[in-house]
Design a protein around this motif. Sequence first.
Motif, PDB file in Angstrom:
ATOM      1  N   THR A  35      17.288   1.568 -80.647  1.00  0.00           N
ATOM      2  CA  THR A  35      17.606   1.859 -82.049  1.00  0.00           C
ATOM      3  C   THR A  35      16.528   1.272 -82.962  1.00  0.00           C
ATOM      4  OG1 THR A  35      19.970   1.781 -81.531  1.00  0.00           O
ATOM      5  CG2 THR A  35      19.356   1.653 -83.848  1.00  0.00           C
ATOM      6  N   VAL A  36      16.100   2.064 -83.946  1.00  0.00           N
ATOM      7  CA  VAL A  36      15.045   1.626 -84.860  1.00  0.00           C
ATOM      8  C   VAL A  36      15.428   1.923 -86.305  1.00  0.00           C
ATOM      9  CG1 VAL A  36      13.256   2.043 -83.121  1.00  0.00           C
ATOM     10  CG2 VAL A  36      13.809   3.846 -84.788  1.00  0.00           C
ATOM     11  N   ASP A  37      14.715   1.289 -87.230  1.00  0.00           N
ATOM     12  CA  ASP A  37      14.796   1.617 -88.647  1.00  0.00           C
ATOM     13  C   ASP A  37      13.509   2.339 -89.037  1.00  0.00           C
ATOM     14  OD1 ASP A  37      17.314   0.432 -89.373  1.00  0.00           O
ATOM     15  OD2 ASP A  37      16.365  -1.535 -89.181  1.00  0.00           O
ATOM     16  N   LEU A  38      13.605   3.198 -90.050  1.00  0.00           N
ATOM     17  CA  LEU A  38      12.445   3.996 -90.472  1.00  0.00           C
ATOM     18  C   LEU A  38      12.088   3.761 -91.934  1.00  0.00           C
ATOM     19  CD1 LEU A  38      13.053   7.579 -88.995  1.00  0.00           C
ATOM     20  CD2 LEU A  38      11.625   5.760 -88.070  1.00  0.00           C
ATOM     21  N   VAL A  39      10.773   3.780 -92.213  1.00  0.00           N
ATOM     22  CA  VAL A  39      10.262   3.790 -93.587  1.00  0.00           C
ATOM     23  C   VAL A  39       9.448   5.062 -93.748  1.00  0.00           C
ATOM     24  CG1 VAL A  39       8.875   2.636 -95.342  1.00  0.00           C
ATOM     25  CG2 VAL A  39      10.115   1.272 -93.640  1.00  0.00           C
ATOM     26  N   LEU A  40       9.799   5.882 -94.746  1.00  0.00           N
ATOM     27  CA  LEU A  40       9.111   7.151 -94.982  1.00  0.00           C
ATOM     28  C   LEU A  40       8.460   7.126 -96.366  1.00  0.00           C
ATOM     29  CD1 LEU A  40      11.851   9.659 -93.699  1.00  0.00           C
ATOM     30  CD2 LEU A  40      10.036   8.533 -92.386  1.00  0.00           C
ATOM     31  N   SER A  41       7.144   7.263 -96.402  1.00  0.00           N
ATOM     32  CA  SER A  41       6.413   7.207 -97.671  1.00  0.00           C
ATOM     33  C   SER A  41       6.506   8.522 -98.438  1.00  0.00           C
ATOM     34  CB  SER A  41       4.938   6.899 -97.408  1.00  0.00           C
ATOM     35  OG  SER A  41       4.254   8.064 -96.972  1.00  0.00           O
ATOM     36  N   GLY A  42       5.933   8.506 -99.652  1.00  0.00           N
ATOM     37  CA  GLY A  42       5.791   9.736-100.418  1.00  0.00           C
ATOM     38  C   GLY A  42       4.559  10.504 -99.970  1.00  0.00           C
ATOM     39  N   VAL A  62      15.568   8.171 -79.075  1.00  0.00           N
ATOM     40  CA  VAL A  62      15.615   6.925 -79.832  1.00  0.00           C
ATOM     41  C   VAL A  62      16.544   7.124 -81.026  1.00  0.00           C
ATOM     42  CG1 VAL A  62      14.267   5.327 -81.259  1.00  0.00           C
ATOM     43  CG2 VAL A  62      13.309   6.224 -79.125  1.00  0.00           C
ATOM     44  N   LYS A  63      17.456   6.185 -81.231  1.00  0.00           N
ATOM     45  CA  LYS A  63      18.431   6.297 -82.304  1.00  0.00           C
ATOM     46  C   LYS A  63      17.876   5.707 -83.604  1.00  0.00           C
ATOM     47  CE  LYS A  63      22.222   5.751 -78.985  1.00  0.00           C
ATOM     48  NZ  LYS A  63      23.358   4.887 -78.568  1.00  0.00           N
ATOM     49  N   ILE A  64      18.289   6.293 -84.721  1.00  0.00           N
ATOM     50  CA  ILE A  64      17.850   5.807 -86.033  1.00  0.00           C
ATOM     51  C   ILE A  64      19.013   5.089 -86.709  1.00  0.00           C
ATOM     52  CG2 ILE A  64      16.968   6.462 -88.296  1.00  0.00           C
ATOM     53  CD1 ILE A  64      15.689   8.907 -86.861  1.00  0.00           C
ATOM     54  N   ASN A  65      18.803   3.811 -86.983  1.00  0.00           N
ATOM     55  CA  ASN A  65      19.849   2.982 -87.584  1.00  0.00           C
ATOM     56  C   ASN A  65      19.942   3.202 -89.087  1.00  0.00           C
ATOM     57  OD1 ASN A  65      21.710   0.581 -87.694  1.00  0.00           O
ATOM     58  ND2 ASN A  65      20.019  -0.213 -88.933  1.00  0.00           N
ATOM     59  N   SER A  66      18.791   3.234 -89.774  1.00  0.00           N
ATOM     60  CA  SER A  66      18.759   3.457 -91.221  1.00  0.00           C
ATOM     61  C   SER A  66      17.370   3.920 -91.633  1.00  0.00           C
ATOM     62  CB  SER A  66      19.141   2.186 -91.987  1.00  0.00           C
ATOM     63  OG  SER A  66      18.190   1.162 -91.764  1.00  0.00           O
ATOM     64  N   ILE A  67      17.284   4.471 -92.843  1.00  0.00           N
ATOM     65  CA  ILE A  67      16.025   5.001 -93.372  1.00  0.00           C
ATOM     66  C   ILE A  67      15.818   4.468 -94.785  1.00  0.00           C
ATOM     67  CG2 ILE A  67      14.752   7.083 -94.021  1.00  0.00           C
ATOM     68  CD1 ILE A  67      16.507   8.646 -92.030  1.00  0.00           C
ATOM     69  N   SER A  68      14.607   3.996 -95.058  1.00  0.00           N
ATOM     70  CA  SER A  68      14.215   3.645 -96.425  1.00  0.00           C
ATOM     71  C   SER A  68      13.092   4.590 -96.810  1.00  0.00           C
ATOM     72  CB  SER A  68      13.742   2.190 -96.496  1.00  0.00           C
ATOM     73  OG  SER A  68      13.386   1.852 -97.825  1.00  0.00           O
ATOM     74  N   ALA A  69      13.243   5.276 -97.945  1.00  0.00           N
ATOM     75  CA  ALA A  69      12.318   6.373 -98.227  1.00  0.00           C
ATOM     76  C   ALA A  69      11.956   6.474 -99.699  1.00  0.00           C
ATOM     77  CB  ALA A  69      12.930   7.687 -97.755  1.00  0.00           C
ATOM     78  N   CYS A  70      10.820   7.124 -99.909  1.00  0.00           N
ATOM     79  CA  CYS A  70      10.265   7.269-101.252  1.00  0.00           C
ATOM     80  C   CYS A  70       9.769   8.693-101.463  1.00  0.00           C
ATOM     81  CB  CYS A  70       9.117   6.274-101.406  1.00  0.00           C
ATOM     82  SG  CYS A  70       8.044   6.554-102.801  1.00  0.00           S
ATOM     83  N   LYS A 198      16.788  -6.774 -87.804  1.00  0.00           N
ATOM     84  CA  LYS A 198      16.478  -7.361 -86.494  1.00  0.00           C
ATOM     85  C   LYS A 198      15.929  -6.301 -85.538  1.00  0.00           C
ATOM     86  CE  LYS A 198      18.235 -11.276 -87.871  1.00  0.00           C
ATOM     87  NZ  LYS A 198      17.339 -12.410 -88.233  1.00  0.00           N
ATOM     88  N   LEU A 199      15.923  -5.057 -86.001  1.00  0.00           N
ATOM     89  CA  LEU A 199      15.467  -3.949 -85.164  1.00  0.00           C
ATOM     90  C   LEU A 199      13.979  -3.699 -85.377  1.00  0.00           C
ATOM     91  CD1 LEU A 199      18.390  -1.459 -85.903  1.00  0.00           C
ATOM     92  CD2 LEU A 199      18.137  -2.914 -83.866  1.00  0.00           C
ATOM     93  N   LYS A 200      13.399  -2.892 -84.509  1.00  0.00           N
ATOM     94  CA  LYS A 200      12.015  -2.467 -84.706  1.00  0.00           C
ATOM     95  C   LYS A 200      11.975  -1.516 -85.902  1.00  0.00           C
ATOM     96  CE  LYS A 200      10.661  -2.871 -79.847  1.00  0.00           C
ATOM     97  NZ  LYS A 200      10.343  -2.137 -78.594  1.00  0.00           N
ATOM     98  N   VAL A 201      11.018  -1.744 -86.789  1.00  0.00           N
ATOM     99  CA  VAL A 201      10.849  -0.877 -87.947  1.00  0.00           C
ATOM    100  C   VAL A 201       9.618  -0.007 -87.723  1.00  0.00           C
ATOM    101  CG1 VAL A 201      10.434  -0.765 -90.431  1.00  0.00           C
ATOM    102  CG2 VAL A 201      11.917  -2.558 -89.495  1.00  0.00           C
ATOM    103  N   ILE A 202       9.801   1.300 -87.850  1.00  0.00           N
ATOM    104  CA  ILE A 202       8.700   2.241 -87.677  1.00  0.00           C
ATOM    105  C   ILE A 202       8.443   2.928 -89.017  1.00  0.00           C
ATOM    106  CG2 ILE A 202       7.933   4.347 -86.514  1.00  0.00           C
ATOM    107  CD1 ILE A 202       9.608   3.525 -84.121  1.00  0.00           C
ATOM    108  N   THR A 243       5.565  -4.126 -89.704  1.00  0.00           N
ATOM    109  CA  THR A 243       6.393  -3.187 -88.947  1.00  0.00           C
ATOM    110  C   THR A 243       6.024  -3.238 -87.461  1.00  0.00           C
ATOM    111  OG1 THR A 243       4.856  -1.309 -89.141  1.00  0.00           O
ATOM    112  CG2 THR A 243       6.443  -1.624 -90.933  1.00  0.00           C
ATOM    113  N   TYR A 244       6.902  -2.706 -86.639  1.00  0.00           N
ATOM    114  CA  TYR A 244       6.573  -2.562 -85.207  1.00  0.00           C
ATOM    115  C   TYR A 244       5.398  -1.601 -85.060  1.00  0.00           C
ATOM    116  CZ  TYR A 244       7.049  -0.724 -80.442  1.00  0.00           C
ATOM    117  OH  TYR A 244       6.787  -0.308 -79.156  1.00  0.00           O
ATOM    118  N   LEU A 245       5.446  -0.533 -85.848  1.00  0.00           N
ATOM    119  CA  LEU A 245       4.395   0.481 -85.855  1.00  0.00           C
ATOM    120  C   LEU A 245       4.501   1.293 -87.132  1.00  0.00           C
ATOM    121  CD1 LEU A 245       2.266   2.493 -84.604  1.00  0.00           C
ATOM    122  CD2 LEU A 245       4.219   3.692 -83.583  1.00  0.00           C
TER     123      LEU A 245
END
Length: 276
Positions: A35-42, A62-70, A198-202, A243-245
């Motif tokens: 499970t990972v978290d995601l950051v998505l840019s503009g 791979v499961k997505i726990n949450s997303i932070s996006a712009c 606490k998860l890997k952030v991609i 981030t993890y990556l």
Amino acid sequence: MLIYSHIKTQRIMNNYKEPYHSDLKKLHNLKAGETVDLVLSGGGEKGVAHLVLLEKLIEKKVKINSISACSAGSLVGSMFASGISTKDILKFFQETDIFQYTWLTFKKPGIFDSYNYANFLKGRIKNTFEELHIPLYVNATNMQKGCARYFNTGDLINPVLASCAIPGIFNPVEIDGELYSDGGVMDNFPLEPLRSSKLKVIGSFLSYPEKRTKKDLSSTLKVVNQATKLISLSNEEHKFHQTYLTVCFPVDKYSGYKKTDVDKIYKEATEYLKDF
């Protein structure tokens, strides 16, 4: 002491700061069921590159726990978190014109009326954050206070509209009595809501400037354009290391404003991740 200081300064000045390197092997190393978290840019129309990363994660189970996006990331993130497939999100980008000339406005501080774009979102994204299948943070810029705000409760449509409202092109969106514009103004890579994860952030970043030759910088406009991109990058790049990556898609040559580029961007992003 003065001689030592001079030598030390010279050493620092003669060393280049290495640009961030996307170690895509880390993507390959993710395990099924992780499970990972995601950051998505503009990035405007370049947002379709985010879909390629999402598809790769789905393929790897791979499961997505949450997303932070712009901005464009918030558009992709809100649709995906609403249960829309990447195929249908791609179709939306292929068929939708950012600039609807019948929606020109002369009475608001923008060329196009942001509120008209709500018609594109209704029926495609949920009405509230609480209805989403995946927790989502949407970043928008409070133009009055000069700060970023990360929305994650209540109404979803207006924060997404605000996060995509490029200043000067789209008028600000009023939320809670205050005016909000594109999240990328203050934070084009909204890692902030996930710092305690606490998860890997991609991350997925769409505005990494390409290296330029002297010929590429042969005019005032070209130099200013490159400088603007580098200033923006300087606000975001340090976060990639936290981030993890972070996948920095090589799509800088596209403006992000042309619907005709959507298929090319998607194809190049797919090629970039094909071996991972």
